[in-house]
Design a protein around this motif. Structure first.
Motif, PDB file in Angstrom:
ATOM      1  N   GLU A 174      49.821  34.459  24.017  1.00 60.55           N
ATOM      2  CA  GLU A 174      49.862  35.822  25.394  1.00 60.55           C
ATOM      3  C   GLU A 174      51.138  36.532  25.366  1.00 60.55           C
TER       4      GLU A 174
ATOM      5  N   GLU B  81      40.624  37.990  27.591  1.00 66.47           N
ATOM      6  CA  GLU B  81      41.712  37.867  27.330  1.00 66.47           C
ATOM      7  C   GLU B  81      42.567  37.633  27.773  1.00 66.47           C
ATOM      8  N   TYR B  82      44.083  37.078  27.883  1.00 67.06           N
ATOM      9  CA  TYR B  82      44.988  37.684  28.486  1.00 67.06           C
ATOM     10  C   TYR B  82      46.484  38.116  27.785  1.00 67.06           C
ATOM     11  N   ARG B  83      46.817  38.638  27.867  1.00 67.73           N
ATOM     12  CA  ARG B  83      48.657  39.377  27.521  1.00 67.73           C
ATOM     13  C   ARG B  83      48.898  39.454  28.753  1.00 67.73           C
TER      14      ARG B  83
ATOM     15  N   GLY C  11      51.074  42.139  32.916  1.00 70.30           N
ATOM     16  CA  GLY C  11      49.912  41.203  32.513  1.00 70.30           C
ATOM     17  C   GLY C  11      48.198  42.068  31.979  1.00 70.30           C
TER      18      GLY C  11
ATOM     19  N   ILE D 200      43.716  41.915  30.793  1.00 63.97           N
ATOM     20  CA  ILE D 200      43.063  41.565  31.188  1.00 63.97           C
ATOM     21  C   ILE D 200      41.806  42.042  30.861  1.00 63.97           C
TER      22      ILE D 200
ATOM     23  N   MET E 242      47.777  35.934  36.627  1.00 65.44           N
ATOM     24  CA  MET E 242      46.813  34.920  35.868  1.00 65.44           C
ATOM     25  C   MET E 242      46.790  33.531  35.325  1.00 65.44           C
TER      26      MET E 242
ATOM     27  N   LYS F 207      42.600  32.606  35.787  1.00 67.28           N
ATOM     28  CA  LYS F 207      42.118  30.865  34.629  1.00 67.28           C
ATOM     29  C   LYS F 207      41.386  29.893  35.021  1.00 67.28           C
TER      30      LYS F 207
END
Lengths: 101, 101, 101, 101, 101, 101
Positions: free
Chosen positions: D99, F2-4, F36, F38, F87, F91
């Motif tokens: 991530e 989705e996460y980064r 972050g 999403i 984040m 989640k």
């Protein structure tokens, strides 16, 4: 194609439809007994619009969908019996499945 | 590609098509005997448009779809026999399945 | 990627392409012997455009698709032999399947 | 994500990319040795842009796709070795699959 | 259709919804106890909007999605009990699965 | 969803995000420790935005995607620990899978 009928649509619902109709918002549709909704691909909607236009007692509008020029939904306004008759006619044509409408 | 023919299209149906044609709404198509509709991907529509343009007795318009510059539908206006002949020619070309149209 | 060639394209077909080309409609493409059409994703179209630009005897235009800035189709204008040669070169590059074009 | 490299891109190819870059067309990218193209979803493109921005010797631009604000492709301009190094770094990050970029 | 309820929505969340509501941003929705969100296709959203409009104690707004005229989400503002009651009513209608709403 | 997370985002990356944020480009986000990202459907993004707005030490922005009014990505700006905490909270909510956020 998918079909829905709303009886005695609220003013808020008519507002949503009036804001999106292809002929513009200058002559909004007023209170009606019923509104029939049909959703489908553009080629089907043009054919369904023609069937509904030829029915009596109803007003047909194409409702803009995901972009200004996209017609993915038809709204058929009128008294309940007329709207149901127009919707039934469109279903019959769809069931026949022929190229000619 | 999908094909539909509407015979004696209503004025409301012509209005819907006129509002969306690529050449603009300044010279609207008037009453016609029949209108043929063809829906497909842009590369197929350009080829089909060329076949129809070379047919006699019909007027061809690309109809804007989900966004102003998107052409996903052709409308072929004319007398019934001419529209049917143009549609048949396009189907033959599609059936041949060759790159060259 | 998909490929089509139209020989002796009609004026109406050129009008459709001229209305949608990325460089604008100010200098429309005139009558040509042939037009090659290639449809694909944007990353492939940029690569194909570069191959065609380096070919001789053809003019390359990106054709706007579903929204003004979207390029999903290339049109390659020129004499039939040059258009066919440019299309063949693009197919060879696609077949090699390498990252480098 | 998909990757392509065009060596010695033609002026027509640069024109296509300049017309679509997110920072506008006022300071167009001039002739370059190579251009790397990366296509993917927006969340991946933002991460890849950051990796490329931190690489040396390259200029990074987001290329507008199907609508003005859509970024589905990155273009990385520079000398061949620098573009290849930036692309390689992005592939390594993608392969790690974490991530955190 | 998908359903979510946010209790005591933050001002930032209301700002996001106000920027996107179909009736424009001139009369923004102020602080509310709860906001119900419903996402679906346009034909379902019009029907759900009508059910919610006829419920008491709630304000209904269509939220623009990927393009200005696109309605893919409804927001139902009000006190928690009223929002939950309106959402429950819509679920019951959806479950019945009839054409008539 | 989705996460980064991007640590020490480059100025070019912030520029890309600032050009696309829903609240406009008039007050751009300056240098931050971390951002972050999403990505998801609009109904999920509104809920995630509300969770992030209620977290401390972060600024939340919806990033416009394929069309001006489409929100398919959230960006959460702040120091690394705060961004990671926001984040993580989102989640957890997603994992619970309940309608109420």
């Amino acid at each position: 194609m998918e079909y829905r009928i709303i009886k005695s649509p609220s003013q808020g619902t008519l507002d949503i439809l009036n804001r999106r109709k292809g002929s513009g918002n200058t002559s909004p549709i007023g209170p009606v007994d019923a509104v029939g909704l049909i959703q489908g691909r553009i080629i089907e909607m043009v054919c369904a619009a023609d069937v509904a236009e030829k029915a009596v007692g109803v007003t047909v509008e194409d409702i803009k969908g995901s972009c200004p020029q996209n017609m993915i939904m038809l709204a058929i306004f009128g008294d309940t019996a007329s709207v149901e008759a127009a919707m039934e006619e469109i279903k019959q044509r769809e069931k026949r499945g022929t190229e000619e409408w």
